[in-house]
Scaffold this motif. Sequence first.
Motif, PDB file in Angstrom:
ATOM      1  N   THR A   5      24.199  44.209  50.074  1.00 36.70           N
ATOM      2  CA  THR A   5      25.605  44.375  50.405  1.00 36.70           C
ATOM      3  C   THR A   5      26.191  45.505  49.560  1.00 36.70           C
ATOM      4  O   THR A   5      25.862  45.650  48.378  1.00 36.70           O
ATOM      5  N   LYS A   9      33.442  49.231  52.368  1.00 39.55           N
ATOM      6  CA  LYS A   9      32.866  50.087  53.399  1.00 39.55           C
ATOM      7  C   LYS A   9      33.489  51.485  53.346  1.00 39.55           C
ATOM      8  O   LYS A   9      32.812  52.483  53.529  1.00 39.55           O
ATOM      9  N   PRO A 108      24.577  48.813  54.016  1.00 38.07           N
ATOM     10  CA  PRO A 108      25.350  49.428  55.104  1.00 38.07           C
ATOM     11  C   PRO A 108      26.082  50.696  54.707  1.00 38.07           C
ATOM     12  O   PRO A 108      26.591  51.411  55.565  1.00 38.07           O
TER      13      PRO A 108
ATOM     14  N   GLN B  38      18.996  55.484  61.901  1.00 41.05           N
ATOM     15  CA  GLN B  38      20.358  55.247  61.419  1.00 41.05           C
ATOM     16  C   GLN B  38      21.337  55.379  62.562  1.00 41.05           C
ATOM     17  O   GLN B  38      21.431  56.435  63.186  1.00 41.05           O
ATOM     18  N   TYR B  39      22.083  54.319  62.830  1.00 39.92           N
ATOM     19  CA  TYR B  39      23.173  54.356  63.807  1.00 39.92           C
ATOM     20  C   TYR B  39      24.445  54.777  63.082  1.00 39.92           C
ATOM     21  O   TYR B  39      24.543  54.628  61.854  1.00 39.92           O
ATOM     22  N   ASN B  41      27.539  55.447  60.961  1.00 33.12           N
ATOM     23  CA  ASN B  41      28.233  54.720  59.891  1.00 33.12           C
ATOM     24  C   ASN B  41      27.518  53.447  59.464  1.00 33.12           C
ATOM     25  O   ASN B  41      28.162  52.471  59.055  1.00 33.12           O
ATOM     26  N   GLN B  42      26.197  53.450  59.562  1.00 30.91           N
ATOM     27  CA  GLN B  42      25.405  52.311  59.115  1.00 30.91           C
ATOM     28  C   GLN B  42      24.314  52.767  58.159  1.00 30.91           C
ATOM     29  O   GLN B  42      24.085  53.960  57.975  1.00 30.91           O
ATOM     30  N   GLY B  43      23.662  51.798  57.550  1.00 35.76           N
ATOM     31  CA  GLY B  43      22.519  52.103  56.704  1.00 35.76           C
ATOM     32  C   GLY B  43      21.287  52.417  57.527  1.00 35.76           C
ATOM     33  O   GLY B  43      21.343  52.465  58.753  1.00 35.76           O
ATOM     34  N   GLN B  45      17.470  51.678  58.939  1.00 40.92           N
ATOM     35  CA  GLN B  45      16.618  50.551  59.315  1.00 40.92           C
ATOM     36  C   GLN B  45      15.203  51.065  59.509  1.00 40.92           C
ATOM     37  O   GLN B  45      14.989  52.082  60.172  1.00 40.92           O
TER      38      GLN B  45
END
Lengths: 115, 113
Positions: A5, A9, A108, B38-39, B41-43, B45
């Motif tokens: 986490t 954001k 994220p 990566q999509y 605004n995401q981390g 995968q």
Amino acid sequence: DGGITQSPKYLFRKEGQNVTLSCEQNLNHDAMYWYRQDPGQGLRLIYYSQIVNDFQKGDIAEGYSVSREKKESFPLTVTSAQKNPTAFYLCASSRVTGTGAYEQYFGPGTRLTVT
Amino acid sequence: AQSVTQLGSHVSVSEGALVLLRCNYSSSVPPYLFWYVQYPNQGLQLLLKYTSAATLVKGINGFEAEFKKSETSFHLTKPSAHMRDAAEYFCAVSGAAGNKLTFGGGTRVLVKP
């Protein structure tokens, strides 16, 4: 659910202020990493830590600081010395071997905007 | 020292067409190779990884990659593109102690209907 986490954001700061980005993992991984991502430049390693109370500079450590007081946590401070801090920051963790065989798991991300 | 080169910062494919993303690496030690997606605004995968067990590696979402030592390549393919494959893809190499990854610059995939 195990994972990483990062909070918050989105983060907004004024120029000249230090700001700390949070990263927590419950995967029981020994190693943790911080990356900076800018458009068209891929990911660049800022700092990494393989064990509690120890960390090493990555490729672009200037203007950043970290601590690793607990296995689960690896906060990143963006200091006022960082010339261009606006970016997307990603935290990751992995198990550790001497060969690099283990993949990294990513959080994220935190998008930092400094004006 | 390690490095990764991804040829093409942007790739456009039609839905249903082959997706081919190129990755070439250099490494002074036997490499471990990874593809991440990566999509926005995401981390990142993990799609798949090569760790010397087999040269053809199958990953998630129908992707696969082939390790070719003689060509120092690890190209990513998918036989039939889907709209959900629109994302940025990163190739990475490891092999140094500490599990440090060196990333390529990324390839953004656009899927046209």
